[in-house]
Design a protein around this motif. Structure first.
Motif, PDB file in Angstrom:
ATOM      1  N   ASP A  29       0.810  -1.245  -0.174  1.00  0.00           N
ATOM      2  CA  ASP A  29       0.107   0.011  -0.030  1.00  0.00           C
ATOM      3  C   ASP A  29       0.761   1.135   0.030  1.00  0.00           C
ATOM      4  N   ARG A  31       0.222   4.149   0.742  1.00  0.00           N
ATOM      5  CA  ARG A  31       0.005   4.938   2.322  1.00  0.00           C
ATOM      6  C   ARG A  31       1.015   4.615   3.154  1.00  0.00           C
ATOM      7  N   MET A  32       1.498   3.248   3.025  1.00  0.00           N
ATOM      8  CA  MET A  32       2.544   2.945   4.177  1.00  0.00           C
ATOM      9  C   MET A  32       4.006   3.021   3.447  1.00  0.00           C
ATOM     10  N   ASP A  34       5.067   5.270   0.933  1.00  0.00           N
ATOM     11  CA  ASP A  34       5.634   6.438   0.640  1.00  0.00           C
ATOM     12  C   ASP A  34       6.320   6.979   1.911  1.00  0.00           C
ATOM     13  N   ARG A  35       5.559   7.039   2.923  1.00  0.00           N
ATOM     14  CA  ARG A  35       6.267   7.524   4.333  1.00  0.00           C
ATOM     15  C   ARG A  35       7.399   6.986   4.821  1.00  0.00           C
TER      16      ARG A  35
END
Length: 79
Positions: A29, A31-32, A34-35
């Protein structure tokens, strides 16, 4: 070297600058991932992309997929 597997453990190792390399699965994912990619850039830690979460899990010696894993020196090396 050993692996710290999963989002929480990987993030912790990067924040503490203990990771020497971070593997990230391309199919995880965003969202996980990218950070952690951004955090690695800030800390100067190399990111290596792995094709699938399943492949990354196998690389780390576990029977399930993993979104990310940090490579850290053995704990005996840190003491």
């Amino acid at each position: 070297m050993q692996y710290k597997i999963g989002t929480k453990q990987t993030t912790k190792m990067v924040e503490l600058c203990k990771a020497v390399l971070v593997y990230v699965a391309q199919d995880a994912d965003p969202r996980m991932t990218d950070r952690i990619v951004r955090l690695c850039g800030e800390k100067g830690i190399e990111v290596a992309w792995v094709k699938t979460m399943k492949d990354l899990g196998e690389t780390c010696g576990i029977d399930v997929g993993a979104a990310m894993a940090a490579v850290v020196p053995d704990s005996s090396d840190n003491e």
